[in-house]
Design a protein around this motif. Structure first.
Motif, PDB file in Angstrom:
ATOM      1  N   GLN A   1       6.016   3.539  -8.692  1.00 17.98           N
ATOM      2  CA  GLN A   1       7.129   4.437  -8.973  1.00 17.98           C
ATOM      3  C   GLN A   1       8.271   3.773  -9.745  1.00 17.98           C
ATOM      4  N   THR A   2       8.151   2.497 -10.076  1.00 17.54           N
ATOM      5  CA  THR A   2       9.216   1.809 -10.810  1.00 17.54           C
ATOM      6  C   THR A   2       8.722   1.397 -12.192  1.00 17.54           C
ATOM      7  N   SER A   3       9.654   1.271 -13.128  1.00 16.93           N
ATOM      8  CA  SER A   3       9.294   0.889 -14.498  1.00 16.93           C
ATOM      9  C   SER A   3       8.888  -0.576 -14.616  1.00 16.93           C
ATOM     10  N   PRO A   4       9.645  -1.515 -14.014  1.00 13.26           N
ATOM     11  CA  PRO A   4       9.236  -2.923 -14.120  1.00 13.26           C
ATOM     12  C   PRO A   4       7.902  -3.159 -13.411  1.00 13.26           C
ATOM     13  N   VAL A   5       7.193  -4.181 -13.842  1.00 15.77           N
ATOM     14  CA  VAL A   5       5.937  -4.563 -13.194  1.00 15.77           C
ATOM     15  C   VAL A   5       6.234  -5.671 -12.191  1.00 15.77           C
TER      16      VAL A   5
ATOM     17  N   ILE B   1       0.790  -1.236   0.000  1.00 12.90           N
ATOM     18  CA  ILE B   1       0.000   0.000   0.000  1.00 12.90           C
ATOM     19  C   ILE B   1       0.818   1.281   0.000  1.00 12.90           C
ATOM     20  N   ARG B   2       2.086   1.228   0.424  1.00 10.06           N
ATOM     21  CA  ARG B   2       2.823   2.478   0.636  1.00 10.06           C
ATOM     22  C   ARG B   2       3.002   3.278  -0.646  1.00 10.06           C
ATOM     23  N   ASP B   3       3.231   2.616  -1.765  1.00 12.24           N
ATOM     24  CA  ASP B   3       3.422   3.368  -3.010  1.00 12.24           C
ATOM     25  C   ASP B   3       2.130   4.018  -3.483  1.00 12.24           C
ATOM     26  N   ASP B   4       0.997   3.541  -2.973  1.00 17.62           N
ATOM     27  CA  ASP B   4      -0.297   4.103  -3.374  1.00 17.62           C
ATOM     28  C   ASP B   4      -0.792   5.179  -2.413  1.00 17.62           C
ATOM     29  N   VAL B   5      -0.587   4.977  -1.117  1.00 13.71           N
ATOM     30  CA  VAL B   5      -1.157   5.911  -0.138  1.00 13.71           C
ATOM     31  C   VAL B   5      -0.103   6.762   0.554  1.00 13.71           C
TER      32      VAL B   5
END
Length: 382
Positions: free
Chosen positions: A324-328, A287-291
């Motif tokens: 925030q990163t290019s790879p999935v 969740i951190r990259d979203d919230v």
């Protein structure tokens, strides 16, 4: 509530502007001058000060927050209900006593010599089916469809009487499947313990005093038993043993322990500590990259959320990708990273020998007295 821009002493109602009900309240402060504050009410309830839980930060300019709550009912007869309940001679009379209970809402378990029942007692607000937020978040109080329309009748409260199995139980789990506004709640306290309770009750044809004691003392985590196969399914078998002292070897040792674990949250075992730290680290990574910083507020893992992500329910696996990163990133990759991070943190606090870690060493529940607990003479006693 929306304030009158020409007169902040008024707020908007479905019938136009109306003055706040106001009353001064004097607060006596030790070794200081008394403080006088002004309390305000609207038709919906008392106005909350902006500093209360920082509510002012999420209240739009020109508005105030008012609280509607069943416990604020001036005609609260909950005490009378409690007295009647204590004098009740059986299930039927106790169920009748529950009609007088106002707040807080709760599940009441009842049993006499021949009958058992579970009754939700406490008033449920009567809301319009057109309520803008379905009661899930603050709503414009000046709109008629958002206002409470009194209370639902006692007969609308969930009741379970003399089930065919003869067994009733509750772990704050969801008890009814009903649409709004008869839904009771959108947020139920438990989704996991009820599964374990059902398993324990189903293990025996006849329940005894001893079997209920066993159930009360049970420490097996349904969450661990259901989630571990999901979050670790791509990690269990990772090839030859890695060199001692490496992060990969620490992960292998931890997974070997978890693979043989039955979910018992014993204070003497390392597995509960590893699983709990892993789950907390995993949810944070999801969740951190979203919230962002709001992730700090989610201190308790939500097993249903994690399960939905790893089962990709309605596309929930998208939470595994770091925006925030290019790879999935995949869910197994995030699970591995979360486990490595959790193990590194535990190793820094407990040493590198995974098998020597103990759940009880880091999982202490302290119940200090809020006042006397700070007094050296009494601290050991309270």
């Amino acid at each position: 509530e929306r304030l009158n821009p020409d007169n902040p002493a008024e707020y908007e109602t479905p019938d136009g502007w109306k003055r706040f009900e106001e009353r001064p309240s004097v607060i006596v402060v030790k070794d200081a001058d008394p403080v006088t504050i002004t309390l305000r009410w609207t038709e919906n309830g008392p106005v909350l000060p902006p500093g209360h839980r920082d509510i002012g930060r999420v209240t739009a300019p020109g508005h105030v927050a008012a609280l509607a709550w069943t416990a604020l009912d001036a005609a609260d007869t909950s005490m009378s209900a409690g007295l009647w309940l204590m004098r009740s001679g059986g299930v039927e009379e106790a169920l009748a006593a529950g009609a007088l209970f106002v707040a807080p809402a709760q599940n009441l378990m009842l049993a006499d010599q021949s009958r058992v029942a579970m009754q939700m007692i406490g008033r449920m607000p009567a809301r319009s089916g057109a309520h803008q937020t379905l009661g899930r978040m603050p709503a414009p109080g000046w709109r008629a469809e958002n206002r409470w329309q009194g209370s639902l009748p006692y007969t609308a409260n969930p009741r379970f009487l003399d089930p065919r199995s003869g067994i009733l139980g509750n772990t704050n789990n969801k008890t009814v499947e009903r649409a709004f506004p008869l839904h009771v709640s959108f947020l139920w306290g438990d989704t996991q313990r009820i599964r374990r309770w059902q398993a324990l009750m189903g293990d025996r044809e006849v329940q005894t005093r001893e079997s209920f004691i066993e159930a009360q003392l049970d420490t097996v985590s349904y969450t661990a038993r259901s989630l571990l196969p999901l979050i670790g399914r791509e990690l269990w078998f990772s090839g030859d043993p890695a060199p001692q002292g490496t992060a990969e070897r620490r992960r292998q040792d931890a997974l070997a322990l978890l693979a043989e674990w039955n979910g018992e949250m014993s204070e003497h075992l390392p597995e509960p500590l590893i699983f709990t730290a892993w789950l907390r680290s995993l949810q944070d990574m999801l969740i951190r990259d979203d919230v962002g910083p709001l992730a700090d507020a989610f201190t308790h893992p939500d097993p249903v959320f994690v399960e939905r992500v790893f089962r990709d329910t309605e596309g929930a696996a998208a939470w595994c990708d770091i925006r925030q990163t290019s790879p999935v990133e995949t869910c197994p990759e995030i699970a591995r990273r979360a486990l490595d991070g959790a193990l590194l943190d535990l190793a820094e606090r407990n040493g590198d020998r995974v098998e020597s870690w103990r759940w009880g060493d880091l999982h202490e529940a302290r119940h200090d007295h809020p006042v006397l607990g700070e007094v050296p003479l009494f601290a050991r006693l309270v």
